[in-house]
Design a protein around this motif. Structure first.
Motif, PDB file in Angstrom:
ATOM      1  N   PRO A 241      58.584  28.106  32.385  1.00 42.17           N
ATOM      2  CA  PRO A 241      57.499  27.535  31.577  1.00 42.17           C
ATOM      3  C   PRO A 241      57.184  28.426  30.387  1.00 42.17           C
ATOM      4  CG  PRO A 241      56.621  28.558  33.556  1.00 42.17           C
ATOM      5  CD  PRO A 241      58.114  28.592  33.692  1.00 42.17           C
ATOM      6  N   GLU A 242      56.504  27.858  29.399  1.00 40.23           N
ATOM      7  CA  GLU A 242      56.131  28.648  28.226  1.00 40.23           C
ATOM      8  C   GLU A 242      55.233  29.812  28.607  1.00 40.23           C
ATOM      9  OE1 GLU A 242      54.534  26.343  25.069  1.00 40.23           O
ATOM     10  OE2 GLU A 242      56.262  24.988  24.951  1.00 40.23           O
ATOM     11  N   SER A 243      54.322  29.565  29.540  1.00 35.11           N
ATOM     12  CA  SER A 243      53.462  30.625  30.058  1.00 35.11           C
ATOM     13  C   SER A 243      53.741  30.783  31.547  1.00 35.11           C
ATOM     14  CB  SER A 243      51.987  30.295  29.843  1.00 35.11           C
ATOM     15  OG  SER A 243      51.699  30.187  28.463  1.00 35.11           O
ATOM     16  N   PRO A 244      54.031  32.002  32.024  1.00 36.07           N
ATOM     17  CA  PRO A 244      54.352  32.176  33.447  1.00 36.07           C
ATOM     18  C   PRO A 244      53.208  31.711  34.344  1.00 36.07           C
ATOM     19  CG  PRO A 244      54.898  34.143  32.197  1.00 36.07           C
ATOM     20  CD  PRO A 244      54.123  33.265  31.273  1.00 36.07           C
ATOM     21  N   LEU A 245      53.572  31.133  35.464  1.00 37.92           N
ATOM     22  CA  LEU A 245      52.598  30.737  36.479  1.00 37.92           C
ATOM     23  C   LEU A 245      52.124  31.980  37.217  1.00 37.92           C
ATOM     24  CD1 LEU A 245      51.242  28.458  38.195  1.00 37.92           C
ATOM     25  CD2 LEU A 245      53.300  28.508  39.629  1.00 37.92           C
ATOM     26  N   SER A 246      50.804  32.069  37.469  1.00 35.38           N
ATOM     27  CA  SER A 246      50.241  33.192  38.216  1.00 35.38           C
ATOM     28  C   SER A 246      49.499  32.650  39.431  1.00 35.38           C
ATOM     29  CB  SER A 246      49.288  33.992  37.330  1.00 35.38           C
ATOM     30  OG  SER A 246      48.738  35.084  38.044  1.00 35.38           O
ATOM     31  N   VAL A 247      49.874  33.136  40.616  1.00 36.04           N
ATOM     32  CA  VAL A 247      49.300  32.650  41.871  1.00 36.04           C
ATOM     33  C   VAL A 247      48.854  33.846  42.703  1.00 36.04           C
ATOM     34  CG1 VAL A 247      49.693  31.332  43.983  1.00 36.04           C
ATOM     35  CG2 VAL A 247      50.828  30.635  41.863  1.00 36.04           C
ATOM     36  N   THR A 248      47.635  33.760  43.230  1.00 36.19           N
ATOM     37  CA  THR A 248      47.127  34.786  44.151  1.00 36.19           C
ATOM     38  C   THR A 248      46.709  34.120  45.451  1.00 36.19           C
ATOM     39  OG1 THR A 248      46.321  36.202  42.357  1.00 36.19           O
ATOM     40  CG2 THR A 248      45.381  36.565  44.540  1.00 36.19           C
ATOM     41  N   GLU A 249      47.171  34.646  46.580  1.00 33.66           N
ATOM     42  CA  GLU A 249      46.790  34.151  47.894  1.00 33.66           C
ATOM     43  C   GLU A 249      46.434  35.337  48.780  1.00 33.66           C
ATOM     44  OE1 GLU A 249      49.355  29.992  48.049  1.00 33.66           O
ATOM     45  OE2 GLU A 249      50.190  31.774  49.014  1.00 33.66           O
ATOM     46  N   LYS A 250      45.804  35.047  49.900  1.00 32.18           N
ATOM     47  CA  LYS A 250      45.378  36.098  50.814  1.00 32.18           C
ATOM     48  C   LYS A 250      45.998  35.896  52.188  1.00 32.18           C
ATOM     49  CE  LYS A 250      40.874  36.828  48.585  1.00 32.18           C
ATOM     50  NZ  LYS A 250      39.398  36.877  48.786  1.00 32.18           N
ATOM     51  N   ILE A 251      46.195  36.999  52.873  1.00 33.40           N
ATOM     52  CA  ILE A 251      46.730  36.951  54.227  1.00 33.40           C
ATOM     53  C   ILE A 251      46.169  38.140  55.002  1.00 33.40           C
ATOM     54  CG2 ILE A 251      48.772  38.374  53.819  1.00 33.40           C
ATOM     55  CD1 ILE A 251      50.373  36.407  55.544  1.00 33.40           C
ATOM     56  N   HIS A 252      46.166  38.026  56.313  1.00 36.93           N
ATOM     57  CA  HIS A 252      45.664  39.111  57.166  1.00 36.93           C
ATOM     58  C   HIS A 252      46.705  40.224  57.182  1.00 36.93           C
ATOM     59  CE1 HIS A 252      43.272  40.894  60.374  1.00 36.93           C
ATOM     60  NE2 HIS A 252      44.408  41.150  61.006  1.00 36.93           N
ATOM     61  N   ALA A 253      46.506  41.216  56.322  1.00 31.28           N
ATOM     62  CA  ALA A 253      47.454  42.323  56.214  1.00 31.28           C
ATOM     63  C   ALA A 253      46.761  43.473  55.502  1.00 31.28           C
ATOM     64  CB  ALA A 253      48.702  41.900  55.453  1.00 31.28           C
ATOM     65  N   THR A 254      47.314  44.665  55.669  1.00 34.43           N
ATOM     66  CA  THR A 254      46.722  45.840  55.037  1.00 34.43           C
ATOM     67  C   THR A 254      47.390  46.153  53.709  1.00 34.43           C
ATOM     68  OG1 THR A 254      48.227  47.266  56.281  1.00 34.43           O
ATOM     69  CG2 THR A 254      46.052  46.849  57.240  1.00 34.43           C
ATOM     70  N   GLN A 255      48.601  45.683  53.493  1.00 32.24           N
ATOM     71  CA  GLN A 255      49.346  46.004  52.284  1.00 32.24           C
ATOM     72  C   GLN A 255      49.542  44.754  51.448  1.00 32.24           C
ATOM     73  OE1 GLN A 255      53.896  46.922  51.632  1.00 32.24           O
ATOM     74  NE2 GLN A 255      52.952  48.717  52.609  1.00 32.24           N
ATOM     75  N   ALA A 256      49.283  44.840  50.155  1.00 32.15           N
ATOM     76  CA  ALA A 256      49.481  43.703  49.253  1.00 32.15           C
ATOM     77  C   ALA A 256      50.955  43.609  48.843  1.00 32.15           C
ATOM     78  CB  ALA A 256      48.597  43.860  48.027  1.00 32.15           C
ATOM     79  N   LYS A 257      51.368  42.408  48.453  1.00 31.11           N
ATOM     80  CA  LYS A 257      52.741  42.176  48.022  1.00 31.11           C
ATOM     81  C   LYS A 257      52.733  41.554  46.634  1.00 31.11           C
ATOM     82  CE  LYS A 257      53.992  43.268  52.223  1.00 31.11           C
ATOM     83  NZ  LYS A 257      54.603  44.558  52.519  1.00 31.11           N
ATOM     84  N   LEU A 258      53.540  42.101  45.762  1.00 35.87           N
ATOM     85  CA  LEU A 258      53.724  41.556  44.421  1.00 35.87           C
ATOM     86  C   LEU A 258      55.156  41.061  44.304  1.00 35.87           C
ATOM     87  CD1 LEU A 258      52.897  41.076  41.458  1.00 35.87           C
ATOM     88  CD2 LEU A 258      53.551  43.460  40.991  1.00 35.87           C
ATOM     89  N   SER A 259      55.305  39.771  44.034  1.00 29.92           N
ATOM     90  CA  SER A 259      56.636  39.177  43.889  1.00 29.92           C
ATOM     91  C   SER A 259      56.723  38.483  42.537  1.00 29.92           C
ATOM     92  CB  SER A 259      56.910  38.172  45.010  1.00 29.92           C
ATOM     93  OG  SER A 259      56.947  38.813  46.269  1.00 29.92           O
ATOM     94  N   LEU A 260      57.803  38.739  41.824  1.00 29.52           N
ATOM     95  CA  LEU A 260      58.027  38.150  40.510  1.00 29.52           C
ATOM     96  C   LEU A 260      59.288  37.302  40.557  1.00 29.52           C
ATOM     97  CD1 LEU A 260      57.405  41.335  38.313  1.00 29.52           C
ATOM     98  CD2 LEU A 260      55.732  39.622  39.042  1.00 29.52           C
ATOM     99  N   GLY A 261      59.210  36.103  40.005  1.00 32.01           N
ATOM    100  CA  GLY A 261      60.360  35.212  39.968  1.00 32.01           C
ATOM    101  C   GLY A 261      60.813  34.960  38.541  1.00 32.01           C
TER     102      GLY A 261
END
Length: 428
Positions: A241-261
């Motif tokens: 897309p012209e502007s990248p999609l940005s999505v934030t979700e939550k899960i029961h965990a102590t460490q955050a995950k950053l994934s780029l496609g």
């Protein structure tokens, strides 16, 4: 020395053989290739249910006894995503026949049992796959789907694909959904099995010391029975897309995950793909990569960081585990490193180090019958032409400019952030 043979037995059946005396074990696999669906529960269940019994060996005990007679051979059901298709079927590994004094009979017995799984399963008097086995495997599949969230690194990438490819089959889960799994009946699974056997393209792989004529004749006799009319789903290429999609979700965990496609526009069908492989290795494919050295070692912005390239779809992903407070810094650094490399910000030593690492990975695959099975089955599923030798040759000959040219296609499509939240486990 390995001799690689590719044969089209019929319009519906493909065969790849790697004939070698190199190993003490051999491997074969038989998979049907199905177009990915939004609901894949029947596909995920089918090989598991078929493996529960055949007409001749109706239970696991008798199957186990037959495998014991074949010197402890193993046959395992498999389901794999291959771009926008699924591979479902069976993989077997066994002692090389020459070491047991039976050069051909072990392979013949194992291939015959796989054929019985496919074409002669244990049916009820009404001609249905066993309802008890179907219910048991449905419960196992529900557990498997539920457990996807426990591996948060892999789960974050699945969620990235689901958002990035929400209108593409690639974004769907190969296991289907809990709701779809619960709805499967023995009648529906039996109808699905018959359709697969009659119409799905079939791929056969063998690596071992049997003679070429014997192996080809054996697999042709046992498995060349499908029309292949179900066809393959061609890979869909979507622009970023012209502007990248940005999505934030939550899960029961102590460490955050950053994934780029990232969309690359290149797949294993493209001549420039080996150069893209080398770029991805230099960016985030090994411990000497830019992501590892800078994001993790130098700046301590993540616990891990790596890049992965999908040869079927032409998507590159960056996966990292971070503290939530480092989100912006980790994202900015990942993008800055990518931009710098794509502009030529790497030394010849860095390029050659990445090349050596990539070649080592490919050569290591040549030393494992199971790694070769997965590689060549994937090549067949994607209609990809490279064998390991030719891929090694192509990568060895790549120039700096080849790598830079391939890198110009890489565009960020989706940013996915999975936040750790001990009070919230709402992502489904």
């Amino acid at each position: 020395m390995q001799k690689i043979v590719n044969k089209q037995f019929s319009p519906g059946t493909m065969f790849t053989g790697v004939f070698t005396q190199q190993f003490k074990t051999s491997v074969c696999s038989v998979v049907a290739v199905l177009p990915m669906q939004q609901e894949n529960a029947c596909a995920a269940l089918l090989p598991q249910v078929l493996a529960c019994g055949t007409a001749q060996n109706p239970d696991m005990q008798s199957i186990g006894a037959q495998l014991d007679d074949l010197y402890g051979a193993r046959i395992v059901p498999i389901i794999r995503k291959a771009g926008e298709n699924l591979e479902i079927g069976f993989i077997a590994d066994m002692i090389e026949g020459a070491y047991a004094g039976h050069p051909s009979s072990i392979l013949e017995g194992v291939a015959g049992l796989i054929s019985d799984f496919w074409y002669h399963p244990h049916l009820t008097a009404e001609g249905l796959l066993q309802p008890d086995a179907a219910e048991r495997e449905k419960n196992n599949l529900l557990v498997r789907i539920g457990a996807l969230k426990t591996d948060t690194r892999n789960y974050a990438n699945r969620r990235l694909y689901a958002h990035m490819c929400k209108d593409e089959p690639y974004g769907w889960c190969e296991y289907g959904t809990k709701e779809g799994t619960k709805a499967v009946t023995a009648e529906a699974l039996t109808a699905f099995w018959k359709n697969v056997c009659q119409n799905a393209p079939l791929q056969i792989f063998y690596c071992g010391g049997a003679s070429e004529d014997f192996a080809e004749g054996l697999f042709r006799r046992l498995f060349d029975k499908t029309t292949g009319s179900m066809g393959y789903r061609q890979t869909i290429q979507h622009p970023a897309p012209e502007s990248p999609l940005s999505v934030t979700e939550k899960i029961h965990a102590t460490q955050a995950k950053l994934s780029l496609g990232f969309r690359t526009g290149l797949t294993g069908l493209d001549k420039a793909y080996p150069a893209l492989m080398l770029f991805a290795m230099m960016y985030g494919g090994y411990t000497g990569s830019a992501l590892f050295r800078n994001l993790r070692e130098k700046r301590s912005l993540c616990y891990y960081a790596s890049a992965f390239l999908d040869k079927f779809k032409g998507i590159m992903t960056v996966s990292s585990g971070i503290d939530e407070k480092n989100f912006h810094a980790a994202f900015d650094e990942s993008m800055a490193l990518l931009k710098n490399l794509a502009a030529g910000g790497f030394t010849n030593d860095e390029l050659e180090s990445a090349r050596r690492s990539l070649l080592d990975v490919l050569r290591t695959k040549q030393e494992s019958v199971l790694d070769m099975e997965e590689f060549y089955q994937g090549q067949m599923a994607g209609r990809l032409v490279y064998d390991l030798n030719s891929l090694i040759h192509e990568i060895s000959a790549l120039t700096r400019q080849d790598v830079l040219t391939a890198a110009q296609h890489i565009i960020l499509d989706t940013l996915y952030f999975l936040k750790g939240d001990k009070q919230n486990d709402s992502v489904i």
